[in-house]
Design an enzyme around this catalytic site. Structure first.
Site, PDB file in Angstrom:
ATOM      1  N   TYR A   1      -9.315  -2.771 -11.045  1.00  0.00           N
ATOM      2  CA  TYR A   1     -10.506  -3.394 -10.621  1.00  0.00           C
ATOM      3  C   TYR A   1     -11.565  -3.736 -12.378  1.00  0.00           C
ATOM      4  O   TYR A   1     -12.428  -2.852 -12.247  1.00  0.00           O
ATOM      5  CB  TYR A   1     -11.216  -2.600  -9.755  1.00  0.00           C
ATOM      6  CG  TYR A   1     -10.334  -2.853  -8.343  1.00  0.00           C
ATOM      7  CD1 TYR A   1      -9.211  -3.552  -8.220  1.00  0.00           C
ATOM      8  CD2 TYR A   1     -11.013  -3.573  -7.068  1.00  0.00           C
ATOM      9  CE1 TYR A   1      -8.229  -3.495  -6.852  1.00  0.00           C
ATOM     10  CE2 TYR A   1     -10.437  -3.968  -5.715  1.00  0.00           C
ATOM     11  CZ  TYR A   1      -9.277  -4.150  -5.727  1.00  0.00           C
ATOM     12  OH  TYR A   1      -8.472  -4.566  -4.515  1.00  0.00           O
TER      13      TYR A   1
ATOM     14  N   ASP B   1      -6.678  -0.408  -1.160  1.00  0.00           N
ATOM     15  CA  ASP B   1      -7.232  -1.368  -1.060  1.00  0.00           C
ATOM     16  C   ASP B   1      -7.103  -1.620   0.246  1.00  0.00           C
ATOM     17  O   ASP B   1      -6.886  -2.904   1.176  1.00  0.00           O
ATOM     18  CB  ASP B   1      -8.404  -2.583  -1.769  1.00  0.00           C
ATOM     19  CG  ASP B   1      -9.752  -2.535  -1.269  1.00  0.00           C
ATOM     20  OD1 ASP B   1      -9.736  -2.835  -0.337  1.00  0.00           O
ATOM     21  OD2 ASP B   1      -9.760  -4.254  -2.286  1.00  0.00           O
TER      22      ASP B   1
ATOM     23  N   LYS C   1       3.290   3.474  -7.896  1.00  0.00           N
ATOM     24  CA  LYS C   1       4.933   2.545  -7.926  1.00  0.00           C
ATOM     25  C   LYS C   1       5.257   2.427  -9.739  1.00  0.00           C
ATOM     26  O   LYS C   1       5.480   1.432 -10.123  1.00  0.00           O
ATOM     27  CB  LYS C   1       3.653   1.119  -8.317  1.00  0.00           C
ATOM     28  CG  LYS C   1       5.110  -0.523  -8.055  1.00  0.00           C
ATOM     29  CD  LYS C   1       5.917  -0.523  -7.495  1.00  0.00           C
ATOM     30  CE  LYS C   1       7.389  -1.583  -7.191  1.00  0.00           C
ATOM     31  NZ  LYS C   1       8.426  -2.006  -6.818  1.00  0.00           N
TER      32      LYS C   1
ATOM     33  N   ASP D   1       6.076  -0.989  -2.210  1.00  0.00           N
ATOM     34  CA  ASP D   1       6.675  -1.477  -1.429  1.00  0.00           C
ATOM     35  C   ASP D   1       7.486  -0.614  -0.542  1.00  0.00           C
ATOM     36  O   ASP D   1       6.644  -1.609   1.013  1.00  0.00           O
ATOM     37  CB  ASP D   1       7.252  -2.375  -1.906  1.00  0.00           C
ATOM     38  CG  ASP D   1       7.818  -1.252  -3.285  1.00  0.00           C
ATOM     39  OD1 ASP D   1       7.533  -0.631  -3.462  1.00  0.00           O
ATOM     40  OD2 ASP D   1       8.567  -2.583  -3.863  1.00  0.00           O
TER      41      ASP D   1
ATOM     42  N   ASP E   1      -6.105  -2.305   4.574  1.00  0.00           N
ATOM     43  CA  ASP E   1      -6.893  -3.350   5.784  1.00  0.00           C
ATOM     44  C   ASP E   1      -5.840  -3.181   6.635  1.00  0.00           C
ATOM     45  O   ASP E   1      -5.279  -3.792   7.358  1.00  0.00           O
ATOM     46  CB  ASP E   1      -6.845  -4.670   5.144  1.00  0.00           C
ATOM     47  CG  ASP E   1      -8.601  -4.889   4.754  1.00  0.00           C
ATOM     48  OD1 ASP E   1      -9.011  -3.935   4.623  1.00  0.00           O
ATOM     49  OD2 ASP E   1      -8.527  -5.840   4.562  1.00  0.00           O
TER      50      ASP E   1
HETATM   51  P1  ATP Z   1     -13.078  -8.786   0.718  1.00  0.00           P
HETATM   52  O1  ATP Z   1     -12.302  -9.205  -0.159  1.00  0.00           O
HETATM   53  O2  ATP Z   1     -14.902  -8.770   0.478  1.00  0.00           O
HETATM   54  O3  ATP Z   1     -13.253  -7.335   1.638  1.00  0.00           O
HETATM   55  P2  ATP Z   1     -12.028 -10.022   2.901  1.00  0.00           P
HETATM   56  O4  ATP Z   1     -11.374 -11.805   2.574  1.00  0.00           O
HETATM   57  O5  ATP Z   1     -10.919  -8.678   3.327  1.00  0.00           O
HETATM   58  O6  ATP Z   1     -13.228 -10.343   1.835  1.00  0.00           O
HETATM   59  P3  ATP Z   1     -13.129 -10.494   5.515  1.00  0.00           P
HETATM   60  O7  ATP Z   1     -14.427 -10.159   5.251  1.00  0.00           O
HETATM   61  O8  ATP Z   1     -13.171  -8.946   5.363  1.00  0.00           O
HETATM   62  O9  ATP Z   1     -12.272 -10.916   4.289  1.00  0.00           O
HETATM   63  O10 ATP Z   1     -12.723 -10.129   6.444  1.00  0.00           O
HETATM   64  C1  ATP Z   1     -11.329 -10.853   7.069  1.00  0.00           C
HETATM   65  C2  ATP Z   1     -12.153 -11.638   8.537  1.00  0.00           C
HETATM   66  O11 ATP Z   1     -12.139 -10.666   9.378  1.00  0.00           O
HETATM   67  C3  ATP Z   1     -13.211 -11.854   8.568  1.00  0.00           C
HETATM   68  O12 ATP Z   1     -12.691 -13.910   8.411  1.00  0.00           O
HETATM   69  C4  ATP Z   1     -13.288 -12.043   9.881  1.00  0.00           C
HETATM   70  O13 ATP Z   1     -13.113 -13.009  10.409  1.00  0.00           O
HETATM   71  C5  ATP Z   1     -12.763 -10.577  10.677  1.00  0.00           C
HETATM   72  N1  ATP Z   1     -14.000 -10.014   9.947  1.00  0.00           N
HETATM   73  C6  ATP Z   1     -13.647  -8.443   9.169  1.00  0.00           C
HETATM   74  N2  ATP Z   1     -14.775  -7.934   9.591  1.00  0.00           N
HETATM   75  C7  ATP Z   1     -15.607  -8.121  10.916  1.00  0.00           C
HETATM   76  C8  ATP Z   1     -15.630  -7.963  11.916  1.00  0.00           C
HETATM   77  N3  ATP Z   1     -16.750  -6.756  11.917  1.00  0.00           N
HETATM   78  N4  ATP Z   1     -16.806  -8.153  12.950  1.00  0.00           N
HETATM   79  C9  ATP Z   1     -15.886  -9.680  13.606  1.00  0.00           C
HETATM   80  N5  ATP Z   1     -14.612  -9.701  12.530  1.00  0.00           N
HETATM   81  C10 ATP Z   1     -14.463  -8.890  11.628  1.00  0.00           C
END
Ligand code: ATP
Length: 362
Positions: free
Chosen positions: A134, A244, A187, A220, A248
């Site tokens: 990062y 990170d 990795k 992976d 997700d």
């Molecule tokens: P970042 O890189 O800033 O973490 P990201 O690209 O991972 O952003 P997010 O903003 O985390 O994207 O969200 C991806 C999608 O997940 C959003 O567009 C939204 O539709 C859904 N999402 C994220 N957080 C929520 C929440 N708290 N409630 C409902 N939907 C959400």
């Protein structure tokens, strides 16, 4: 009575909405739990701060946080920040680096009532938070990305023994109160030196926890195992970018990002912050799921309680968790989870469960 000063930073996108509900819930537990007092101090960050104060992370915010016990941070729309502008830094990265919040703790678990493919997931990703790939935080001065010519970018990855060992220590300590299993994700077959150092450091720390089962995977292969058999994992320790992504992915296994809390933890400060981003696509519509931010605040109270030997804070944290569990059991949830409640309606339900102690009766 113990008073905690909490620095509240609303952030961008859905930030003000979900942080607003989180403060509402914290106020409710404060009223319901004896011996707990919370003072909320609001500090500007993000795009609104850039407009009004000329910086996404103004000095007043950093100085104010230094007087606080912990921070509560909303998400930030950093992908639209102008990285060439020194007043538009990523507050997340800068706060993690500046306050040395080296461990990002991101739990994932299934909740009764929330539809998922897996019924028994309960794991936590412990992600290194101050170095790795990062670029906004892995250099003392400037960023870790360089352009020797207009068509070439060099991105530096930083792995240190100190950073790896202290991260591993958090993971192994956490595992002691859980299933005592730690998985090291790396990795090492390609990034021999960097991931090798991370692995060796983690293993060295792990040797002190003789009753803890340790295994390890290449990132992976682990990504596949996480999808196939998430129930088998307990604590996952890994470097910044891998953590990170995996957190997700893990959130996706149990209902999505709206359910994924996080805590940025250092030795003397901590900041609660949901795993997800600012979701600009749904901002301002009162439909965002506030659970991830609320459960991040729950983690904040828990850690403040443990560190200060303060049972009221730990109890308040468990009240929040039980209110969320109760809501889900009764199929009360926001639309991202298949429910029909708005952001504020969901927050109100939690307040109701906390205030009326409905959760005690079940
Ligand atoms: P970042 O890189 O800033 O973490 P990201 O690209 O991972 O952003 P997010 O903003 O985390 O994207 O969200 C991806 C999608 O997940 C959003 O567009 C939204 O539709 C859904 N999402 C994220 N957080 C929520 C929440 N708290 N409630 C409902 N939907 C959400």
């Amino acid at each position: 009575m113990r008073t905690y000063q909490i620095g509240v930073m609303e952030g961008d996108g859905i930030g003000p909405e979900i942080v607003g509900e989180t403060v509402k819930v914290l106020k409710a537990v404060q009223q319901s739990v004896d011996g707990l007092e919370i003072e909320f101090k609001y500090y500007p960050v993000g795009l609104s701060s850039f407009q009004s104060n000329g910086a996404t992370l103004p000095e007043e915010t950093v100085e104010g946080l230094k007087e606080c016990d912990a921070g509560l941070l909303g998400p930030l729309t950093t992908h639209i920040y102008d990285t060439g502008n020194p007043n538009m830094i990523n507050p997340s990265g800068a706060l993690r680096k500046g306050f040395d919040l080296y461990a990002n703790i991101r739990p994932t678990k299934t909740y009764e009532g929330v539809k998922t493919k897996f019924s028994d997931v309960d794991l936590v990703v412990v992600r290194e938070n101050t170095e790795g790939m990062y670029a906004d935080r892995n250099m003392h001065f400037n960023t870790g990305e360089f352009m020797p010519d207009p068509d070439t970018v060099l991105s530096f990855r930083v792995v240190t023994r100190k950073g790896s060992e202290r991260l591993a220590r958090v993971g192994f300590e956490l595992a002691q109160g859980r299933k005592k299993k730690v998985t090291i994700v790396h990795k090492m077959n390609v990034l021999r030196k960097g991931c090798g150092l991370f692995y060796d450091s983690s293993l060295k720390v792990g040797k002190k926890y003789s009753d803890t089962v340790i295994d390890d995977y290449h990132i992976d292969a682990f990504a596949m195992h996480l999808i196939q058999r998430p129930e088998d994992f307990d604590v996952v320790v890994t470097t910044n970018m891998f953590g990170d992504i995996l957190s997700d992915q893990a959130a996706g296994l149990v209902g999505g990002l709206g359910l994924a809390p996080g805590l940025n933890l250092g030795d003397s400060f901590l900041i609660a912050q949901a795993t997800h981003g600012s979701a600009p696509d749904i901002a301002g519509r009162n439909i965002a799921n506030p659970v991830a931010e609320i459960l991040s605040a729950k983690m904040m109270l828990e850690w403040l309680g443990y560190r200060n030997g303060h049972q009221s804070a730990v109890h308040a944290a468990s009240l929040i968790e039980r209110a969320v569990e109760e809501a889900f059991k009764q199929k009360m949830m926001t639309t991202d989870l298949g429910g029909d409640l708005s952001t504020t309606e969901f927050g109100d339900k939690l307040v109701h469960f906390i205030q009326d102690s409905v959760i005690y009766e079940n």
